[in-house]
Design an enzyme around this catalytic site. Sequence first.
Site, PDB file in Angstrom:
ATOM      1  CD  GLU A   1     -27.251  19.747 -16.850  1.00 30.07           C
ATOM      2  OE1 GLU A   1     -26.826  20.891 -16.969  1.00 30.07           O
ATOM      3  OE2 GLU A   1     -28.280  19.479 -16.193  1.00 30.07           O
TER       4      GLU A   1
ATOM      5  CE  LYS B   1     -33.075  26.664 -15.866  1.00 29.48           C
ATOM      6  NZ  LYS B   1     -31.934  26.829 -16.720  1.00 29.48           N
TER       7      LYS B   1
ATOM      8  CG  HIS C   1     -13.478  23.737 -35.793  1.00 28.29           C
ATOM      9  ND1 HIS C   1     -12.221  23.587 -35.269  1.00 28.29           N
ATOM     10  CD2 HIS C   1     -13.413  23.271 -37.070  1.00 28.29           C
ATOM     11  CE1 HIS C   1     -11.420  23.062 -36.198  1.00 28.29           C
ATOM     12  NE2 HIS C   1     -12.127  22.855 -37.289  1.00 28.29           N
TER      13      HIS C   1
ATOM     14  CB  SER D   1     -35.531  25.656 -11.866  1.00 26.49           C
ATOM     15  OG  SER D   1     -35.271  26.692 -10.948  1.00 26.49           O
TER      16      SER D   1
END
Length: 456
Positions: free
Chosen positions: A287, A280, A153, A274
């Site tokens: 992804e 970043k 979970h 970024s």
Amino acid sequence: MKLWEGRFEKPISPDADAFNESLSFDKRLYKADITASIAHATMLGKCEIIPEADAEAITEGLKGILADIKAGSLAVEGAEDIHSFVENELVSRIGETGKKLHTARSRNDQVATDLRLYARESIDRMIALIKDLIEALLRLSREGKGILPGFTHLRKAQPLSLAQYFNAYCEMFLRDLERFDDCRKRVNVMPLGSAALAGTSYPIDRTMTQRLLGFGDISQNAVDAVSDRDFVAEYLFCASLTMVHLSRLCEDTILYTSEEFGYWVIPDEYSTGSSIMPQKKNPDLPELVRGKSGRVFGHLMGMLTVLKGLPLAYNKDLQEDKEAFFDAEDTLSSCLSIYTALLSKLTFNFEAMFEAAGGGFSTATDVADYLAKKGIPFRDAHAATGKLVRYCIAKGKTLDRLTLEEFRAVNPAFEKDVLAAVTTRASVEARNSVGGSSQDASRHGIASIKRRLKKY
Ligand code: ARG
């Protein structure tokens, strides 16, 4: 020139032609198409359906076409599909004899044969790529002696050895590999000789072409053989499930490399930045792989929908199989390759992982097991441990910082050895059952994976 133009008074309109064509994508099948045609022509000659000299001329012509396409000196363009292209080119090279190639054959059995030949090679490539990925994961299992939190979970559950964690992904990809290999058996059946749908009246020898093309078997029903694309759906399912597993690994990578978790580090070479936020370091590759799983699932759904309710036998709907197949193939192979490369450069923050593995009362099961092993029914042991957890929360403590007196206040069965049983490392090492997290069990896991991988 169209292979079927004799029937028509007027040529096909350019827009209809453009809509109908498949050469722009089925040119990928050129090698399979020519290979199958060489086998077919050889068989026609040997069976004396066409003169042997013609069969030889056709074979030589086809070999020349194959060599020129491979060399890049022959552009594959200007025909309805790859079958028309090869036949037109053959006729322009060897003349009238080339027109005999299509005896006892239809594009329906031809395209099904081509795609199966192509799919067989594609599966072999996929198996090799999955194997590389498993080997990269095994290296992490072997080298990463660390401990990380195991989640259920997405809440800390029990500590895990890093080896057991990576072995889990090895198991998934091993199943994918076995699934592709099993799919290969059904791909490796030859439809050639089915002709349009009803078979052929020529005295062909299908086992000869089967042997020449290395197929494991020949199809037993021509109507089924020309309209069967189950193998494409099956390939797409194998690809989809592999993407499911990759996407899970991506998700873990994205989470575990975030500032919040900080367990793993993706190297700079496999990260992106970024355009506006200078600080970043983004996990674009995981992804993208996670995102691309959707494309592959889409192709599976698309193919099932093409096949659903399709009347026997061949229908042009089936032409839709190829773009789905090729895009799924390209997507999966690029995802497997990039992930293998990324994993080979992945590094670990062992202290952060270990620290996190001990948090969240992750050894509570060990406390309950301790009591149960002293003869207390597990349900009561569970309740007593729950009470201890509540006590810890109230006092701002952790289980490994409790004193023996605090343990005994909840249940007098606790003895001094409980203090050693609740450490993170002891928790991992205690799980020595087959498939468990201990070093020993994980080592067995690695050996078992290697054994099964050896077959491929
Ligand atoms: N391009 C077609 C396909 O991919 C080849 C078979 C054409 N057969 C036909 N009967 N029109 O399915």
